[in-house]
Write an enzyme that holds these catalytic residues in place. Structure first.
Site, mmCIF file in Angstrom:
data_model
loop_
_atom_site.group_PDB
_atom_site.id
_atom_site.type_symbol
_atom_site.label_atom_id
_atom_site.label_comp_id
_atom_site.label_asym_id
_atom_site.label_seq_id
_atom_site.Cartn_x
_atom_site.Cartn_y
_atom_site.Cartn_z
ATOM 1 N N ALA A 21 -107.282 42.608 28.948
ATOM 2 C CA ALA A 21 -108.103 43.282 29.350
ATOM 3 C C ALA A 21 -108.054 42.420 30.979
ATOM 4 O O ALA A 21 -108.341 43.268 32.124
ATOM 5 C CB ALA A 21 -109.436 43.285 28.819
ATOM 6 N N TYR A 55 -102.614 35.918 35.866
ATOM 7 C CA TYR A 55 -102.044 36.061 35.047
ATOM 8 C C TYR A 55 -102.016 37.784 34.628
ATOM 9 O O TYR A 55 -101.312 38.061 33.503
ATOM 10 C CB TYR A 55 -103.140 35.757 33.803
ATOM 11 C CG TYR A 55 -103.571 35.468 32.004
ATOM 12 C CD1 TYR A 55 -102.446 35.504 31.262
ATOM 13 C CD2 TYR A 55 -104.807 36.495 31.963
ATOM 14 C CE1 TYR A 55 -102.598 35.737 30.350
ATOM 15 C CE2 TYR A 55 -104.566 36.700 30.678
ATOM 16 C CZ TYR A 55 -104.070 36.767 29.801
ATOM 17 O OH TYR A 55 -103.849 36.966 28.325
ATOM 18 N N ASN A 65 -110.660 39.452 25.064
ATOM 19 C CA ASN A 65 -111.383 38.363 23.950
ATOM 20 C C ASN A 65 -111.203 38.356 22.665
ATOM 21 O O ASN A 65 -112.475 38.267 21.689
ATOM 22 C CB ASN A 65 -112.484 38.280 24.907
ATOM 23 C CG ASN A 65 -113.516 37.969 26.062
ATOM 24 O OD1 ASN A 65 -112.279 37.355 26.996
ATOM 25 N ND2 ASN A 65 -113.619 38.888 26.991
ATOM 26 N N LYS A 92 -111.990 28.905 25.038
ATOM 27 C CA LYS A 92 -112.588 30.493 25.833
ATOM 28 C C LYS A 92 -113.974 30.363 25.785
ATOM 29 O O LYS A 92 -114.297 29.334 24.944
ATOM 30 C CB LYS A 92 -112.253 31.609 25.322
ATOM 31 C CG LYS A 92 -110.370 32.222 25.559
ATOM 32 C CD LYS A 92 -109.885 33.405 25.196
ATOM 33 C CE LYS A 92 -108.738 33.304 25.599
ATOM 34 N NZ LYS A 92 -107.708 34.992 25.633
ATOM 35 N N GLN A 143 -122.842 37.015 33.941
ATOM 36 C CA GLN A 143 -121.679 37.993 34.152
ATOM 37 C C GLN A 143 -121.622 38.083 32.796
ATOM 38 O O GLN A 143 -121.626 37.276 31.395
ATOM 39 C CB GLN A 143 -120.541 36.617 34.265
ATOM 40 C CG GLN A 143 -120.292 35.897 33.747
ATOM 41 C CD GLN A 143 -121.111 34.809 33.960
ATOM 42 O OE1 GLN A 143 -122.118 34.972 34.524
ATOM 43 N NE2 GLN A 143 -120.409 33.426 33.957
ATOM 44 N N THR A 144 -121.609 38.763 32.397
ATOM 45 C CA THR A 144 -120.871 40.252 31.083
ATOM 46 C C THR A 144 -119.749 40.041 30.567
ATOM 47 O O THR A 144 -118.328 40.493 30.937
ATOM 48 C CB THR A 144 -121.591 41.658 30.945
ATOM 49 O OG1 THR A 144 -120.699 42.005 32.101
ATOM 50 C CG2 THR A 144 -122.632 41.581 31.129
HETATM 51 P P1 NAD Z 1 -102.111 31.326 22.358
HETATM 52 O O1 NAD Z 1 -102.117 30.282 23.645
HETATM 53 O O2 NAD Z 1 -103.059 30.492 21.081
HETATM 54 O O3 NAD Z 1 -101.041 31.620 21.545
HETATM 55 C C1 NAD Z 1 -99.938 31.639 22.287
HETATM 56 C C2 NAD Z 1 -98.432 30.871 22.107
HETATM 57 O O4 NAD Z 1 -97.388 31.371 22.718
HETATM 58 C C3 NAD Z 1 -99.112 29.595 21.827
HETATM 59 O O5 NAD Z 1 -99.027 28.919 20.722
HETATM 60 C C4 NAD Z 1 -98.004 28.696 22.661
HETATM 61 O O6 NAD Z 1 -97.373 27.520 22.812
HETATM 62 C C5 NAD Z 1 -96.803 29.951 22.354
HETATM 63 N N1 NAD Z 1 -96.184 29.841 23.536
HETATM 64 C C6 NAD Z 1 -96.714 29.637 24.465
HETATM 65 N N2 NAD Z 1 -94.693 29.315 25.411
HETATM 66 C C7 NAD Z 1 -94.360 29.628 24.324
HETATM 67 C C8 NAD Z 1 -92.417 29.601 25.140
HETATM 68 N N3 NAD Z 1 -91.921 29.307 26.268
HETATM 69 N N4 NAD Z 1 -91.684 29.461 24.001
HETATM 70 C C9 NAD Z 1 -92.076 29.609 22.858
HETATM 71 N N5 NAD Z 1 -94.015 29.772 22.407
HETATM 72 C C10 NAD Z 1 -94.455 29.489 23.478
HETATM 73 O O7 NAD Z 1 -103.049 32.339 22.802
HETATM 74 P P2 NAD Z 1 -103.996 33.588 22.172
HETATM 75 O O8 NAD Z 1 -104.815 33.286 22.022
HETATM 76 O O9 NAD Z 1 -103.301 33.553 20.195
HETATM 77 O O10 NAD Z 1 -103.092 34.795 22.233
HETATM 78 C C11 NAD Z 1 -102.142 35.503 21.769
HETATM 79 C C12 NAD Z 1 -101.618 36.634 22.750
HETATM 80 O O11 NAD Z 1 -102.483 37.464 22.833
HETATM 81 C C13 NAD Z 1 -101.016 36.052 24.185
HETATM 82 O O12 NAD Z 1 -100.023 37.176 25.163
HETATM 83 C C14 NAD Z 1 -102.615 36.378 25.085
HETATM 84 O O13 NAD Z 1 -101.938 36.198 26.567
HETATM 85 C C15 NAD Z 1 -102.841 37.309 24.482
HETATM 86 N N6 NAD Z 1 -104.398 38.079 24.376
HETATM 87 C C16 NAD Z 1 -105.119 36.647 24.807
HETATM 88 C C17 NAD Z 1 -106.469 37.594 24.200
HETATM 89 C C18 NAD Z 1 -107.795 36.498 23.373
HETATM 90 O O14 NAD Z 1 -108.914 36.671 23.356
HETATM 91 N N7 NAD Z 1 -106.957 35.691 22.212
HETATM 92 C C19 NAD Z 1 -106.950 38.509 24.742
HETATM 93 C C20 NAD Z 1 -105.836 38.816 25.864
HETATM 94 C C21 NAD Z 1 -104.473 38.931 25.199
#
Ligand code: NAD
Length: 322
Positions: free
Chosen positions: A120, A150, A179, A193, A219-220
């Site tokens: 988002a 990001y 989120n 978060k 903030q929402t």
């Molecule tokens: P997270 O940080 O728990 O998981 C991401 C994983 O990627 C981590 O375990 C990290 O070690 C691994 N990683 C980072 N760099 C790396 C590399 N160079 N090589 C191998 N592994 C690597 O995050 P998450 O909450 O599980 O999110 C997963 C995906 O969803 C992400 O791409 C994030 O941007 C996206 N996302 C998550 C949310 C959320 O609310 N959790 C919201 C929007 C987008």
């Protein structure tokens, strides 16, 4: 034949849950991450510790035409990580390099389908000024003006995967997560978060005490429980031809103060809120679920409170272990 899946970022929050889910669905699963999951042993058949910025590692893990690849690996965290500006270069360089490698070598390996987790955070800041009426429909992404590097990297990678689809026929599916939260997510250390951070603060506080909240708390945001997110991902992967980008989120909007009140109620504690300065992000954000509803017949089925209850109790357990 047993279907095979690769989960990039399998040591992370969503990746860890996704691996469990794919195993339960009967897949053979390979996970890859820089690290193991902190909270539970991976259910993957094969777990590779490796850096996806490294082309050799990416070629090694993509050694077959996987039926499904899930690209979740990213250098990310909550507002305290994304919005301070201190990690901008790493966030952009690390995540873009991972995505460039996975798209290129995935296509070369002949993978059948790839899921990319966008965010988002790609939505323009100018549409998220009014906390009561943010605009986050998929078609409002352009003219682009994300409020963080990001978000810019996610937008770049969305476009890159779509280019691989257009030019090389790669079957790409893209979701913009709003989120996602739940047990086994970061809850301490700077990458957590709002839901996890607030649950931790409430769990740590003595009844009658005080917790700190960044900003005025007006903030929402909306928050989606992990199991619901997995259901949305599955539907997107199973869709015939719809590939997104599509929001996967909840449309139950809440203020951060409201979220804190909810956690206090669950904990049975009366606490006062002290508003302090901190990194914030946009003023208002909510998932617009019209497109996913229309294309995939999906909408979240749980109220926020139910997910916060599970998460609060899990964080309380973690605190007791420390
Ligand atoms: P997270 O940080 O728990 O998981 C991401 C994983 O990627 C981590 O375990 C990290 O070690 C691994 N990683 C980072 N760099 C790396 C590399 N160079 N090589 C191998 N592994 C690597 O995050 P998450 O909450 O599980 O999110 C997963 C995906 O969803 C992400 O791409 C994030 O941007 C996206 N996302 C998550 C949310 C959320 O609310 N959790 C919201 C929007 C987008």
């Amino acid at each position: 034949m047993q279907k095979q899946a690769l989960v990039c970022g399998a040591g992370g929050f969503i990746g860890g849950h996704l691996v469990k889910w794919l195993k339960a669905e009967g897949f053979w699963v390979r996970g890859v991450d820089l690290k193991h999951n902190e909270f539970s042993k991976s259910a993957a058949d094969d777990f590779v510790i490796g850096d996806l910025r490294d082309q050799e590692v990416v070629q090694k893990v993509l050694d077959r035409p996987f039926d499904e690849v899930y690209q979740l690996a990213a250098d990310m965290g909550g507002a305290g990580y994304i919005f301070t500006g201190e990690h901008d270069a790493d966030v952009m360089h690390n995540s873009a390099t991972i995505n460039l490698n996975v798209a290129y070598y995935g296509q070369k390996a002949g993978i059948k389908k790839i899921f990319y987790s966008s965010s988002a955070c790609i939505y323009p800041e100018y549409n998220q000024i009014d906390p009561h009426d943010p605009k986050c429909s998929e078609d409002s992404a352009y003219p682009a003006a994300p409020d963080s590097e990001y978000g810019w990297e996610k937008l770049f990678s969305e476009r890159m995967y779509m280019s691989f689809h257009r030019n090389y026929g790669l079957d790409v599916r893209i979701a913009r997560f709003h989120n996602i939260f739940g047990p086994e997510g970061a809850w301490i250390g700077g990458r957590e978060k709002a839901p996890a951070a607030i649950c931790r603060k409430v769990a740590e506080a003595k009844d009658g005490g005080e917790i700190e909240i960044w900003g005025d708390g007006k903030q929402t945001r909306s928050f989606l429980y992990i199991d619901e997110c997995l259901d949305g991902i599955r539907r997107l992967m199973d869709a015939k031809s719809f590939r997104g980008p599509v929001n996967i989120g909840s449309d139950e909007m809440v203020t951060i103060n409201g979220l804190a009140e909810m956690a206090m109620e669950i904990a049975g504690k009366k606490l006062s809120i002290k508003h302090i300065e901190g990194p914030l992000g946009v003023r208002g954000r909510n998932s617009d679920n019209r497109l996913i509803n229309k294309e995939l017949g999906w909408a979240p089925s749980w109220p926020l409170r139910k997910g916060i209850e599970f998460t609060y109790h899990w964080i309380q357990e973690q605190l007791q272990k420390t």
